[in-house]
Scaffold this motif. Structure first.
Motif, PDB file in Angstrom:
ATOM      1  N   ARG A  34       0.747  -1.269   0.173  1.00 46.26           N
ATOM      2  CA  ARG A  34      -0.001   0.067  -0.005  1.00 46.26           C
ATOM      3  C   ARG A  34       0.780   1.354  -0.207  1.00 46.26           C
ATOM      4  NH1 ARG A  34      -4.220  -0.797   4.717  1.00 46.26           N
ATOM      5  NH2 ARG A  34      -4.879   1.299   4.038  1.00 46.26           N
ATOM      6  N   ASP A  35       2.010   1.157   0.760  1.00 48.69           N
ATOM      7  CA  ASP A  35       2.780   2.358   0.944  1.00 48.69           C
ATOM      8  C   ASP A  35       4.180   2.205   0.098  1.00 48.69           C
ATOM      9  OD1 ASP A  35       0.747   3.637   2.629  1.00 48.69           O
ATOM     10  OD2 ASP A  35       1.618   2.246   4.255  1.00 48.69           O
ATOM     11  N   ARG A 101       2.495   7.535   2.166  1.00 43.75           N
ATOM     12  CA  ARG A 101       1.272   6.708   3.011  1.00 43.75           C
ATOM     13  C   ARG A 101      -0.056   7.356   2.795  1.00 43.75           C
ATOM     14  NH1 ARG A 101       0.785   3.404   7.354  1.00 43.75           N
ATOM     15  NH2 ARG A 101      -1.056   4.106   8.665  1.00 43.75           N
ATOM     16  N   ASP A 102      -0.901   6.166   2.233  1.00 47.29           N
ATOM     17  CA  ASP A 102      -2.261   6.782   1.893  1.00 47.29           C
ATOM     18  C   ASP A 102      -2.249   7.918   0.641  1.00 47.29           C
ATOM     19  OD1 ASP A 102      -3.609   4.964   3.320  1.00 47.29           O
ATOM     20  OD2 ASP A 102      -3.702   6.474   5.453  1.00 47.29           O
TER      21      ASP A 102
END
Length: 143
Positions: A34-35, A101-102
């Motif tokens: 995800r990151d 991140r996100d």
């Protein structure tokens, strides 16, 4: 035929490497798949406690935090791990300089990241002890 670039060659050619992590050892900072993290090639200076370094360990690339500096290298541990690795100075390929991140970029100089690092380092002893105790309890219950 072009062979894929190793992390070492990528760092040698470009000075940086951006990649996604595999595994859960650096959670909650970096989440698997995800990151992203960016590593800058290590210069001649020494790493410091709190730096997140990329190194080779048993044939794998590992991204973990320096928790102790020794004369000939470092002791490293993932933020979500209980074990440590002893890493020789020459095995450190680079130091994390940024992350995503996100979808939001962050840098290791940011005050929020520095506060996170201070917290991770402050609670590492009790966190490791409690995590080891939970793992032992789980083994007993699984018998």
């Amino acid at each position: 035929m072009n062979e894929p670039l190793s992390f070492e060659r990528q760092l040698d050619q470009n000075g940086t490497l951006t990649y996604t992590n595999k595994g859960t050892s650096m959670e909650p900072l970096l989440r698997q798949g995800r990151d992203l993290f960016t590593v800058t090639k290590k210069g001649p200076g020494r790493c410091r406690v709190g730096d997140v370094v990329l190194f080779r360990h048993r044939g794998n690339y590992v991204l973990h935090r320096v928790i102790r500096v020794r004369e000939s290298g470092y002791v490293c541990r993932g933020d979500n791990a209980v074990g440590t690795e002893t890493v020789a100075e020459e095995d450190v390929l680079g130091v994390m300089s940024a992350f995503v991140r996100d979808g939001k970029p962050g840098r290791v100089e940011d005050p929020a990241y520095r506060a996170y690092t201070a917290l991770v380092l402050a609670v590492q002893g009790p966190r490791v002890l409690s995590k080891r105790a939970l793992l032992r309890m789980k083994k007993l219950l699984d018998k």
